[in-house]
Design an enzyme around this catalytic site. Structure first.
Site, PDB file in Angstrom:
ATOM      1  N   HIS B  67      42.473  36.657  42.354  1.00 22.61           N
ATOM      2  CA  HIS B  67      43.237  37.894  42.211  1.00 22.61           C
ATOM      3  C   HIS B  67      43.482  38.503  43.595  1.00 22.61           C
ATOM      4  O   HIS B  67      42.539  38.752  44.351  1.00 22.61           O
ATOM      5  CB  HIS B  67      42.493  38.888  41.308  1.00 22.61           C
ATOM      6  CG  HIS B  67      42.512  38.476  39.873  1.00 22.61           C
ATOM      7  ND1 HIS B  67      41.439  38.640  39.020  1.00 22.61           N
ATOM      8  CD2 HIS B  67      43.492  37.897  39.122  1.00 22.61           C
ATOM      9  CE1 HIS B  67      41.758  38.174  37.819  1.00 22.61           C
ATOM     10  NE2 HIS B  67      43.000  37.724  37.855  1.00 22.61           N
ATOM     11  N   GLU B  70      41.676  41.712  45.267  1.00 20.63           N
ATOM     12  CA  GLU B  70      40.219  41.738  45.368  1.00 20.63           C
ATOM     13  C   GLU B  70      39.798  41.175  46.727  1.00 20.63           C
ATOM     14  O   GLU B  70      39.259  40.084  46.840  1.00 20.63           O
ATOM     15  CB  GLU B  70      39.622  40.945  44.197  1.00 20.63           C
ATOM     16  CG  GLU B  70      40.013  41.554  42.849  1.00 20.63           C
ATOM     17  CD  GLU B  70      39.671  40.708  41.635  1.00 20.63           C
ATOM     18  OE1 GLU B  70      38.998  39.674  41.783  1.00 20.63           O
ATOM     19  OE2 GLU B  70      40.075  41.086  40.520  1.00 20.63           O
ATOM     20  N   ARG B 125      48.079  41.881  41.929  1.00 19.08           N
ATOM     21  CA  ARG B 125      47.003  41.093  41.326  1.00 19.08           C
ATOM     22  C   ARG B 125      47.382  39.608  41.144  1.00 19.08           C
ATOM     23  O   ARG B 125      46.580  38.713  41.389  1.00 19.08           O
ATOM     24  CB  ARG B 125      46.693  41.701  39.959  1.00 19.08           C
ATOM     25  CG  ARG B 125      45.821  40.875  39.032  1.00 19.08           C
ATOM     26  CD  ARG B 125      45.792  41.557  37.646  1.00 19.08           C
ATOM     27  NE  ARG B 125      45.149  40.742  36.633  1.00 19.08           N
ATOM     28  CZ  ARG B 125      43.858  40.776  36.353  1.00 19.08           C
ATOM     29  NH1 ARG B 125      43.057  41.563  37.037  1.00 19.08           N
ATOM     30  NH2 ARG B 125      43.351  40.033  35.403  1.00 19.08           N
ATOM     31  N   HIS B 195      35.040  37.255  42.220  1.00 20.07           N
ATOM     32  CA  HIS B 195      35.986  38.332  41.928  1.00 20.07           C
ATOM     33  C   HIS B 195      35.371  39.672  42.341  1.00 20.07           C
ATOM     34  O   HIS B 195      34.264  39.738  42.845  1.00 20.07           O
ATOM     35  CB  HIS B 195      36.306  38.357  40.419  1.00 20.07           C
ATOM     36  CG  HIS B 195      37.159  37.226  39.964  1.00 20.07           C
ATOM     37  ND1 HIS B 195      38.493  37.358  39.660  1.00 20.07           N
ATOM     38  CD2 HIS B 195      36.883  35.918  39.751  1.00 20.07           C
ATOM     39  CE1 HIS B 195      38.995  36.194  39.287  1.00 20.07           C
ATOM     40  NE2 HIS B 195      38.034  35.302  39.331  1.00 20.07           N
ATOM     41  N   GLU B 269      31.333  39.193  39.937  1.00 14.17           N
ATOM     42  CA  GLU B 269      32.147  40.393  40.180  1.00 14.17           C
ATOM     43  C   GLU B 269      31.404  41.213  41.231  1.00 14.17           C
ATOM     44  O   GLU B 269      30.357  41.794  40.943  1.00 14.17           O
ATOM     45  CB  GLU B 269      32.305  41.215  38.888  1.00 14.17           C
ATOM     46  CG  GLU B 269      33.036  40.495  37.768  1.00 14.17           C
ATOM     47  CD  GLU B 269      34.545  40.538  37.914  1.00 14.17           C
ATOM     48  OE1 GLU B 269      35.035  41.209  38.844  1.00 14.17           O
ATOM     49  OE2 GLU B 269      35.227  39.897  37.104  1.00 14.17           O
TER      50      GLU B 269
END
Lengths: 95, 307
Positions: B67, B70, B125, B195, B269
């Site tokens: 993405h 990020e 994104r 991510h 994440e």
């Protein structure tokens, strides 16, 4: 073309407390555009008690705040002026 | 680029590109550069193979920057490569890992989107594919993998942020990753995808609430990874299966890797939990990468010793 700017754009955080508020949040994305969901990835993924972060463009922030208040949905604003925070992310010297 | 590459700053694509070239050239005994495909806008997608043994039987595949917005994700991949090289001769644990297994690191998968996020739209994104007849641009690469593609939360609307593309693996960036993994499937024991944000260690499934057969093992590993992360700066990372820990999703890379037979598949994440969101300041890059480094080493040691 020039880069997109986010002056006065805001990022809201809400936490739906019941299914009615969940449905409201899911519908918000169809009423107000553009809304960019930061978390979760899309409105469809919103569930009860989930913290929902979403970006609203400057021209829609008043509408969104009014709608949230009308529906008794508590919210906080994570970013008041997103462009300022974008500018702060990188080391100023390098910019 | 006129700016110098830095591990504690966010680097744009020209900086990352020249870094990839440089780090492979300077460390030929440990690093090799492999081109695995091109992006929609025809930029080369590179993979860095890190390890001492050219024919090691085990490998861990790590991708960053699926993405675009990020930014901490590609920052981590660069940090990992740097630390692996720097500590190889000093840290017995790292030496043992790199002497006996390889890492396949893709520092930046979604290069076109990343470039766009630097130049045109900080919160972009998707990739920059405009193959659809619709005016809207981009496919969510993490909905484009061939695992229950186009169901659950994925959108068939090109204007949506979670648009899954015209077909599974329709995007060249997805195809580059899947083709490489397929051709190295016998050696790849673990898949990690990086991510941000929300501070979590996740594992399959995302497309169903069903538990994977090795749920207990993955849950234990995710717990151990989260514990390793917290040991450094006290940051609490949630862990668990994707569908139940965050929300159900389909077409995601970690589920796809798992279904290919890579039974140790995790999504990280990274920081934070919303204070900065996608705008994690550069002052937090170092700490974030350091804590995730511990988790990756924890998983690597397990893979090395147990699989």
């Amino acid at each position: 073309s020039s880069a997109r700017r986010f002056d006065s754009a805001k990022v809201f955080r809400v936490k739906p407390q019941n299914e009615k508020q969940v449905n409201f949040m899911r519908n918000l994305a169809t009423v107000i555009q553009p809304i960019d969901f930061w978390y979760p990835d899309s409105a469809l993924q919103i569930v009860n008690q989930m913290e929902v972060d979403f970006l609203v463009s400057a021209d829609q922030t008043e509408n969104v705040e009014a709608l949230l208040k009308d529906n008794n949905i508590h919210y906080e604003i994570l970013f008041q002026n997103l462009q300022e925070d974008i500018d702060k992310q990188l080391d100023n010297k390098r910019n | 680029s006129t700016c110098k590459h830095s591990y504690t700053k966010y680097n744009n694509w020209p900086q990352i590109y020249s870094w990839i070239t440089r780090i492979a050239r300077k460390n030929p005994e440990l690093v090799s550069r492999i081109k695995i495909g091109n992006t929609f806008e025809n930029r080369p997608i590179y993979l860095l193979k890190i390890g001492k043994q050219r024919d090691a039987k085990k490998a861990i595949f790590v991708d960053c920057g699926i993405h675009a917005r990020e930014w901490i994700s590609p920052a981590f991949c660069q940090w990992f490569v740097k630390e692996a090289i720097r500590t190889y001769g000093k840290d017995s644990s790292m030496k043992n890992i790199l002497d006996n297994m390889n890492f396949y690191i893709v520092p930046l998968v979604n290069i076109d989107g990343y470039v766009w996020s630097w130049t045109q739209d900080r919160f972009w994104r998707k990739n920059r594919s405009n193959a659809s007849s619709n005016a809207c641009v981009g496919v969510d690469l993490n909905r484009n993998f061939d695992v229950l593609w186009g169901t659950v939360d994925a959108s068939k609307n090109p204007c949506e942020e979670v648009y899954c593309g015209s077909s599974p693996e329709s995007e060249p960036e997805t195809k580059a990753v899947t083709t490489f993994i397929h051709s190295h499937l016998s050696s790849i024991k673990a898949y990690l995808t990086i991510h941000s944000y929300s501070q979590m260690v996740l594992f399959p499934y995302g497309y169903t609430y069903d538990k994977v057969p090795n749920y207990n093992t993955l849950n234990g590993l995710a717990k151990g990874a989260a514990k390793a992360i917290a040991s450094l700066y006290g940051k609490k990372y949630k862990y668990g299966a994707s569908a139940s820990t965050i929300y159900p999703s389909s077409g995601c890379s970690d589920d796809w890797a798992y279904e290919q037979g890579i039974k140790y598949s995790f999504t990280f994440e990274l920081r934070d939990k919303g204070k900065y969101g996608f705008l994690l300041p550069e002052s937090e890059i170092k700490e974030t990468c350091q804590e995730i480094m511990l988790a990756v080493k924890f998983l690597a040691n397990y893979i090395l010793n147990q699989t």
